[in-house]
Design a protein around this motif. Sequence first.
Motif, PDB file in Angstrom:
ATOM      1  N   GLY A  83       0.795  -1.217   0.000  1.00  0.00           N
ATOM      2  CA  GLY A  83       0.000   0.000   0.000  1.00  0.00           C
ATOM      3  C   GLY A  83       0.828   1.267   0.000  1.00  0.00           C
ATOM      4  N   TRP A  84       2.114   1.149   0.319  1.00  0.00           N
ATOM      5  CA  TRP A  84       2.999   2.317   0.383  1.00  0.00           C
ATOM      6  C   TRP A  84       3.719   2.581  -0.939  1.00  0.00           C
ATOM      7  CZ3 TRP A  84       3.941   5.640   4.551  1.00  0.00           C
ATOM      8  CH2 TRP A  84       3.239   5.317   5.735  1.00  0.00           C
ATOM      9  N   MET A  85       3.442   1.753  -1.965  1.00  0.00           N
ATOM     10  CA  MET A  85       4.089   1.907  -3.263  1.00  0.00           C
ATOM     11  C   MET A  85       3.041   1.723  -4.350  1.00  0.00           C
ATOM     12  SD  MET A  85       6.992   2.461  -4.800  1.00  0.00           S
ATOM     13  CE  MET A  85       8.140   2.002  -6.095  1.00  0.00           C
ATOM     14  N   PRO A  86       2.763   2.743  -5.156  1.00  0.00           N
ATOM     15  CA  PRO A  86       1.757   2.604  -6.201  1.00  0.00           C
ATOM     16  C   PRO A  86       2.082   1.442  -7.139  1.00  0.00           C
ATOM     17  CG  PRO A  86       2.405   4.894  -5.958  1.00  0.00           C
ATOM     18  CD  PRO A  86       3.365   4.094  -5.137  1.00  0.00           C
ATOM     19  N   SER A  87       1.044   0.770  -7.616  1.00  0.00           N
ATOM     20  CA  SER A  87       1.245  -0.353  -8.522  1.00  0.00           C
ATOM     21  C   SER A  87       1.159   0.052  -9.989  1.00  0.00           C
ATOM     22  CB  SER A  87       0.201  -1.447  -8.245  1.00  0.00           C
ATOM     23  OG  SER A  87      -1.112  -0.927  -8.390  1.00  0.00           O
ATOM     24  N   ASP A  88       0.659   1.278 -10.265  1.00  0.00           N
ATOM     25  CA  ASP A  88       0.557   1.726 -11.648  1.00  0.00           C
ATOM     26  C   ASP A  88       1.845   2.421 -12.072  1.00  0.00           C
ATOM     27  OD1 ASP A  88      -0.165   5.021 -11.615  1.00  0.00           O
ATOM     28  OD2 ASP A  88      -0.500   3.906  -9.762  1.00  0.00           O
ATOM     29  N   ALA A  89       2.090   2.441 -13.371  1.00  0.00           N
ATOM     30  CA  ALA A  89       3.348   2.968 -13.899  1.00  0.00           C
ATOM     31  C   ALA A  89       3.548   4.436 -13.580  1.00  0.00           C
ATOM     32  CB  ALA A  89       3.401   2.748 -15.412  1.00  0.00           C
ATOM     33  N   VAL A  90       2.494   5.237 -13.702  1.00  0.00           N
ATOM     34  CA  VAL A  90       2.615   6.669 -13.442  1.00  0.00           C
ATOM     35  C   VAL A  90       2.905   6.930 -11.968  1.00  0.00           C
ATOM     36  CG1 VAL A  90       1.404   8.876 -13.450  1.00  0.00           C
ATOM     37  CG2 VAL A  90       1.172   7.332 -15.390  1.00  0.00           C
ATOM     38  N   GLY A  91       2.160   6.239 -11.095  1.00  0.00           N
ATOM     39  CA  GLY A  91       2.382   6.414  -9.661  1.00  0.00           C
ATOM     40  C   GLY A  91       3.778   6.006  -9.244  1.00  0.00           C
ATOM     41  N   ASP A 147      -1.946  16.714   0.149  1.00  0.00           N
ATOM     42  CA  ASP A 147      -1.454  16.298   1.470  1.00  0.00           C
ATOM     43  C   ASP A 147      -0.166  15.501   1.391  1.00  0.00           C
ATOM     44  OD1 ASP A 147      -3.596  17.501   2.727  1.00  0.00           O
ATOM     45  OD2 ASP A 147      -4.758  15.657   2.928  1.00  0.00           O
ATOM     46  N   TRP A 148       0.005  14.744   0.310  1.00  0.00           N
ATOM     47  CA  TRP A 148       1.146  13.832   0.188  1.00  0.00           C
ATOM     48  C   TRP A 148       1.811  14.020  -1.161  1.00  0.00           C
ATOM     49  CZ3 TRP A 148       1.954  12.323   4.889  1.00  0.00           C
ATOM     50  CH2 TRP A 148       0.876  12.141   5.745  1.00  0.00           C
ATOM     51  N   LEU A 149       3.039  13.554  -1.277  1.00  0.00           N
ATOM     52  CA  LEU A 149       3.810  13.801  -2.488  1.00  0.00           C
ATOM     53  C   LEU A 149       3.254  13.079  -3.709  1.00  0.00           C
ATOM     54  CD1 LEU A 149       7.419  13.740  -0.982  1.00  0.00           C
ATOM     55  CD2 LEU A 149       6.182  15.729  -1.863  1.00  0.00           C
ATOM     56  N   VAL A 150       2.718  11.879  -3.506  1.00  0.00           N
ATOM     57  CA  VAL A 150       2.199  11.081  -4.617  1.00  0.00           C
ATOM     58  C   VAL A 150       0.841  10.512  -4.220  1.00  0.00           C
ATOM     59  CG1 VAL A 150       2.565   9.086  -6.124  1.00  0.00           C
ATOM     60  CG2 VAL A 150       4.528  10.452  -5.366  1.00  0.00           C
ATOM     61  N   GLY A 151      -0.168  10.776  -5.026  1.00  0.00           N
ATOM     62  CA  GLY A 151      -1.476  10.212  -4.744  1.00  0.00           C
ATOM     63  C   GLY A 151      -2.151  10.847  -3.545  1.00  0.00           C
ATOM     64  N   ASP A 152      -3.116  10.107  -2.999  1.00  0.00           N
ATOM     65  CA  ASP A 152      -3.919  10.663  -1.905  1.00  0.00           C
ATOM     66  C   ASP A 152      -3.629  10.012  -0.562  1.00  0.00           C
ATOM     67  OD1 ASP A 152      -4.985   8.171  -2.360  1.00  0.00           O
ATOM     68  OD2 ASP A 152      -7.014   8.868  -2.839  1.00  0.00           O
ATOM     69  N   ARG A 153      -2.496   9.328  -0.456  1.00  0.00           N
ATOM     70  CA  ARG A 153      -2.099   8.730   0.814  1.00  0.00           C
ATOM     71  C   ARG A 153      -0.579   8.697   0.877  1.00  0.00           C
ATOM     72  NH1 ARG A 153      -2.492   2.696   2.045  1.00  0.00           N
ATOM     73  NH2 ARG A 153      -0.580   3.359   3.109  1.00  0.00           N
ATOM     74  N   PRO A 154      -0.005   8.531   2.071  1.00  0.00           N
ATOM     75  CA  PRO A 154       1.464   8.515   2.159  1.00  0.00           C
ATOM     76  C   PRO A 154       2.061   7.325   1.429  1.00  0.00           C
ATOM     77  CG  PRO A 154       0.486   7.924   4.269  1.00  0.00           C
ATOM     78  CD  PRO A 154      -0.625   8.410   3.403  1.00  0.00           C
ATOM     79  N   THR A 155       3.212   7.545   0.841  1.00  0.00           N
ATOM     80  CA  THR A 155       3.967   6.499   0.162  1.00  0.00           C
ATOM     81  C   THR A 155       5.420   6.568   0.636  1.00  0.00           C
ATOM     82  OG1 THR A 155       4.667   7.892  -1.691  1.00  0.00           O
ATOM     83  CG2 THR A 155       2.511   6.770  -1.896  1.00  0.00           C
ATOM     84  N   ILE A 156       6.236   5.681   0.091  1.00  0.00           N
ATOM     85  CA  ILE A 156       7.653   5.723   0.458  1.00  0.00           C
ATOM     86  C   ILE A 156       8.320   7.003  -0.032  1.00  0.00           C
ATOM     87  CG2 ILE A 156       7.914   3.231   0.676  1.00  0.00           C
ATOM     88  CD1 ILE A 156       9.310   3.271  -2.092  1.00  0.00           C
ATOM     89  N   ALA A 157       7.686   7.731  -0.957  1.00  0.00           N
ATOM     90  CA  ALA A 157       8.224   9.037  -1.351  1.00  0.00           C
ATOM     91  C   ALA A 157       8.247   9.977  -0.158  1.00  0.00           C
ATOM     92  CB  ALA A 157       7.387   9.629  -2.485  1.00  0.00           C
ATOM     93  N   ASP A 158       7.174   9.977   0.613  1.00  0.00           N
ATOM     94  CA  ASP A 158       7.111  10.826   1.807  1.00  0.00           C
ATOM     95  C   ASP A 158       8.132  10.377   2.849  1.00  0.00           C
ATOM     96  OD1 ASP A 158       4.559  12.458   1.164  1.00  0.00           O
ATOM     97  OD2 ASP A 158       3.915  10.381   0.890  1.00  0.00           O
ATOM     98  N   VAL A 159       8.272   9.070   2.997  1.00  0.00           N
ATOM     99  CA  VAL A 159       9.229   8.541   3.976  1.00  0.00           C
ATOM    100  C   VAL A 159      10.644   8.970   3.604  1.00  0.00           C
ATOM    101  CG1 VAL A 159      10.149   6.465   5.070  1.00  0.00           C
ATOM    102  CG2 VAL A 159       7.724   6.559   4.428  1.00  0.00           C
ATOM    103  N   ALA A 160      10.992   8.846   2.326  1.00  0.00           N
ATOM    104  CA  ALA A 160      12.351   9.176   1.887  1.00  0.00           C
ATOM    105  C   ALA A 160      12.673  10.647   2.081  1.00  0.00           C
ATOM    106  CB  ALA A 160      12.523   8.793   0.419  1.00  0.00           C
ATOM    107  N   ALA A 161      11.667  11.500   1.903  1.00  0.00           N
ATOM    108  CA  ALA A 161      11.919  12.941   1.981  1.00  0.00           C
ATOM    109  C   ALA A 161      11.834  13.492   3.396  1.00  0.00           C
ATOM    110  CB  ALA A 161      10.916  13.682   1.087  1.00  0.00           C
ATOM    111  N   TYR A 162      11.212  12.753   4.303  1.00  0.00           N
ATOM    112  CA  TYR A 162      10.864  13.333   5.608  1.00  0.00           C
ATOM    113  C   TYR A 162      12.065  13.664   6.502  1.00  0.00           C
ATOM    114  CZ  TYR A 162       9.723  13.604  10.490  1.00  0.00           C
ATOM    115  OH  TYR A 162       9.699  14.002  11.801  1.00  0.00           O
ATOM    116  N   SER A 163      12.907  12.694   6.817  1.00  0.00           N
ATOM    117  CA  SER A 163      13.838  12.825   7.950  1.00  0.00           C
ATOM    118  C   SER A 163      14.742  14.044   7.851  1.00  0.00           C
ATOM    119  CB  SER A 163      14.677  11.544   8.095  1.00  0.00           C
ATOM    120  OG  SER A 163      13.847  10.422   8.304  1.00  0.00           O
TER     121      SER A 163
END
Length: 207
Positions: A83-91, A147-163
């Motif tokens: 759920g933390w990684m989009p399955s579609d190519a664009v995401g 709210d989030w970098l990709v899509g409408d929920r948090p993904t690993i993109a947010d995790v990578a950028a956060y710290s």
Amino acid sequence: MSNAVRIHHFPKSGHAHRALVFAKLAGIAHEAVFVDLAAGENKTPDFLAMSPNGQVPVLEDGDTVVSDSNAILVYLARKYAPGWMPSDAVGEANVQRWLTLAAGEIAFGSCAARLITVFGAPLDVDFAAATAAKAMQKLEQGLDGRDWLVGDRPTIADVAAYSYTAHAPEGNVSLEPYPNVRAWIARFEALDGFEAMPATAVGLAAE
């Protein structure tokens, strides 16, 4: 915790924090293995066999070893938390774009600035500050109206950028000019399972 993955880390490493906070947020059973960088534990033959650059974090999952923080996020998401990684190519492409920012301008910007103030790293202060500003501007723009970098929920993109973004003030990088970034940090820190990286009272964070 015999079935848990092992994450070798150092508490004040933002790269290591990425891996640990993601495991916590995603509910992935894990064992945190402290690596004493000051004592040179990251330069031992056993550690270098896992991480040739002698860097944390390192993930062990059975016989699988992964030694890059962003690669660890991808691995954990694909195997344990899809759920933390989009399955579609664009995401997925959009996630990769932010992972590149984390490995590029965030690493050479706010991360480098923090390395100077926290660890006394002999790096270029002006270059780090200018690069951090570029990364902050991209995050601010990328979060405009969302709210989030990709899509409408948090993904690993947010995790990578956060710290390193959240701890940028420790490197004398102000978050004040970036209201979207500050709101995003607050949302991230409100997620169930979030655990902060230890703060250091240096730079703007010392004021």
